[in-house]
Design a protein around this motif. Structure first.
Motif, short mmCIF file in Angstrom:
data_model
loop_
_atom_site.label_atom_id
_atom_site.label_comp_id
_atom_site.label_asym_id
_atom_site.label_seq_id
_atom_site.Cartn_x
_atom_site.Cartn_y
_atom_site.Cartn_z
N MET A 171 -28.60 -20.07 -109.06
CA MET A 171 -27.92 -19.75 -110.32
C MET A 171 -28.46 -18.46 -110.92
O MET A 171 -27.71 -17.67 -111.50
CB MET A 171 -28.10 -20.91 -111.30
CG MET A 171 -27.37 -22.18 -110.92
SD MET A 171 -25.59 -21.98 -110.98
CE MET A 171 -25.36 -21.83 -112.76
N GLY A 172 -29.77 -18.24 -110.79
CA GLY A 172 -30.35 -17.00 -111.30
C GLY A 172 -29.77 -15.77 -110.62
O GLY A 172 -29.53 -14.75 -111.26
N GLY B 207 -26.56 -15.01 -112.19
CA GLY B 207 -26.70 -14.44 -113.53
C GLY B 207 -26.86 -12.94 -113.53
O GLY B 207 -26.46 -12.26 -114.47
N LEU C 120 -19.02 -18.65 -109.02
CA LEU C 120 -20.06 -19.39 -109.74
C LEU C 120 -19.59 -20.79 -110.09
O LEU C 120 -20.29 -21.78 -109.86
CB LEU C 120 -20.44 -18.62 -111.01
CG LEU C 120 -21.33 -19.36 -112.01
CD1 LEU C 120 -22.68 -19.67 -111.41
CD2 LEU C 120 -21.50 -18.52 -113.28
N SER D 230 -21.06 -24.15 -108.33
CA SER D 230 -21.71 -25.11 -109.22
C SER D 230 -21.05 -26.48 -109.15
O SER D 230 -21.72 -27.52 -109.08
CB SER D 230 -21.69 -24.60 -110.67
OG SER D 230 -22.37 -23.37 -110.78
N PHE E 167 -30.36 -18.99 -115.07
CA PHE E 167 -29.15 -18.20 -115.29
C PHE E 167 -29.27 -17.36 -116.56
O PHE E 167 -28.94 -16.16 -116.56
CB PHE E 167 -27.93 -19.12 -115.39
CG PHE E 167 -26.63 -18.39 -115.60
CD1 PHE E 167 -25.94 -17.86 -114.52
CD2 PHE E 167 -26.11 -18.21 -116.88
CE1 PHE E 167 -24.75 -17.17 -114.71
CE2 PHE E 167 -24.93 -17.53 -117.08
CZ PHE E 167 -24.24 -17.01 -115.99
#
Length: 494
Positions: free
Chosen positions: A280-281, A284, A317, A321, A377
């Protein structure tokens, strides 16, 4: 001698401009105005508000700001990348390793690449083969080590609540958040004054502890790691999407290996728990945006450079997710968190997820997964150098929500685990408040940052000590659980 003209207009020298519409000559710019061009046909510009001093033919800017020749103020998204200084006499307006508008790009020609901690920071890649090999080994090794510890905790589960799994999850969650907070803390003026000597070494050591214990680099502070450099070491051209893909490949490979030997459910539990937050990072980083001046549009430096590129990233994303969370939710199956003496091999993952929690909160581990993903994120999408207030406010909201939830529900079976979780969240909340105070308070001129320095060092010492204590506690419980399992097996064979 005829006057210097450009298309019939009188040309003024640096520091001079037209005094009025009907002027026939050039005059020196009055106080509060400037003109930095050598050949100019217009009127003087107002001095930037962030100038330390402003004369007719030069302006001295504060660090973190630039001044264009037309008087337009440029705000650097990473204040450390802009040296400030006197314009236009400075030979370079950006710090070493930075270039471009707002000094927001890495100087690739000099061997600098994006840092893992932020797409607005640059680090220099090593030219030494041994050092490069060590960096590649560290990148792979830290992920593999944490993955192995998590796998050991899952495989060692016998259906009862295992302290090692609880402490490991608490450690990863705490280190993920504290790494982000540390990154914010090191942006304060007091921390910049402490970068040299023993304090600088301590900062590096603290960052390394948090990076290894969280298993992530996207939120760690100051270790100088760069996945883009790793790509270069193995012969690949650096690009943000390639780093994202490289991390995903490593995560999938480790998960696949465990799945082959111990079943795909166990592999998914360990893989998602260890790697999804950093995944997730990486997403981001594409959403980082900033304004170079108050009247300019938003800049999206890492978004795909084609129409609809950012929308495509957002769609990926959401799809990724949704797929990961669906897979995670199905891992609970129809099993319960009964603490019987035996658990079938295929139910190890269910026991790991549910055994530590009370019956009513059997699926509460999902909250921790979402929390870690949210932290990474936000830290990546809202870099502390460009959006300090937004990042800290959102982090504070997420931490406060988790703190209140755990304090009210007490979802763990054992009271001490609930108390540890509440204590860790409280410590993180206090760290966020301390960073907010450091970023908003400035000592009066001539005063030292003594109070700030004590606060920074004390906070980092506490966070590092907690990470080390939780690591030792996790290892100790893993050894005890392994010893108990061995004794049970010996009793069965006898």
């Amino acid at each position: 001698m005829a006057p210097d003209l450009i298309e019939g207009e009188l040309v003024c020298k640096q520091g001079m401009g037209k005094p009025s519409l009907n002027a026939t000559g050039c005059e020196v710019c009055p106080p509060g105005q400037m003109q930095l061009e050598e050949r100019f046909t217009g009127y003087c510009h107002q001095c930037p508000k962030q100038a330390e001093s402003c004369l007719a033919d030069e302006v001295k800017m504060k660090p973190g700001f630039l001044a264009e020749k037309d008087g337009r103020l440029v705000v650097c998204p990473n204040s450390l990348a802009c040296q400030g200084g006197i314009f236009p006499s400075n030979s370079s307006r950006c710090a070493i390793g930075y270039r471009g508008a707002g000094c927001a790009q890495c100087d690739c020609a000099e061997g600098f690449r994006l840092a893992d901690s932020s797409v607005l920071s640059c680090v220099q890649c090593s030219k030494d083969l041994q050092d490069a090999a060590m960096q590649v080994g560290f990148w792979v090794g830290k992920s593999a080590l944490l993955f192995a510890l998590a796998a050991k905790s899952v495989l060692g589960n016998t259906g009862s609540s295992k302290p090692s799994g609880v402490y490991l999850n608490q450690l990863m969650s705490f280190a993920t958040l504290e790494g982000t907070i540390m990154s914010a803390m090191l942006q304060t003026p007091a921390a910049q004054e402490l970068q040299e000597g023993f304090a600088g070494v301590f900062f590096q050591a603290s960052a390394l502890v948090m990076e290894v214990t969280s298993g992530q680099t996207s939120s760690a502070a100051g270790t100088g790691q760069s996945l883009q450099c790793v790509l270069g070491y193995v012969g690949l051209e650096s690009a943000l999407w390639k780093g994202h893909l490289g991390f995903t490949v490593l995560a999938v490979l480790l998960t696949a290996v465990l799945s082959i030997f111990k079943g795909y459910q166990v592999g998914l539990v360990v893989g998602i728990n260890c790697f999804w937050p950093e995944f997730m990072g990486h997403f981001g980083k594409y959403f980082v945006c900033y304004r170079l001046s108050p009247d300019s549009g938003l800049e999206w430096p890492q978004a795909p450079d084609f129409f609809g590129g950012l929308a495509l990233v957002a769609a990926c994303l959401l799809l990724c997710s949704a797929a990961v969370l669906h897979a995670w939710w199905t891992l609970y199956g129809t099993g319960t968190n009964d603490s019987g003496p035996k658990v079938a091999q295929e139910q190890l993952h269910v026991a790991f997820l549910t055994a530590p929690y009370q019956e009513a909160y059997a699926k509460f581990e999902t909250e921790r997964l979402l929390r870690k993903g949210c932290f990474t994120f936000l830290a990546a999408a809202l870099p502390i150098t460009a959006s300090p207030a937004l990042q800290l406010i959102f982090l504070a909201m997420a931490v406060l929500a988790s703190l209140v939830t755990y304090a009210l529900l007490l979802p763990y079976r054992k009271c001490r685990w609930n108390m540890v979780e509440v204590a860790l969240l409280t410590a993180s909340m206090l760290s966020i408040l301390e960073v907010m105070a450091l970023l908003t308070s400035t000592p009066r001129q001539g005063e030292r940052y003594l109070t700030h320095e004590v606060t920074i060092i004390g906070t980092l010492m506490l966070s590092t000590a907690i990470c080390i204590a939780l690591t030792l506690l996790t290892i100790q419980n893993l050894l005890l659980e392994h010893s108990a399992s061995t004794k049970i097996m010996e009793m069965k064979t006898n």
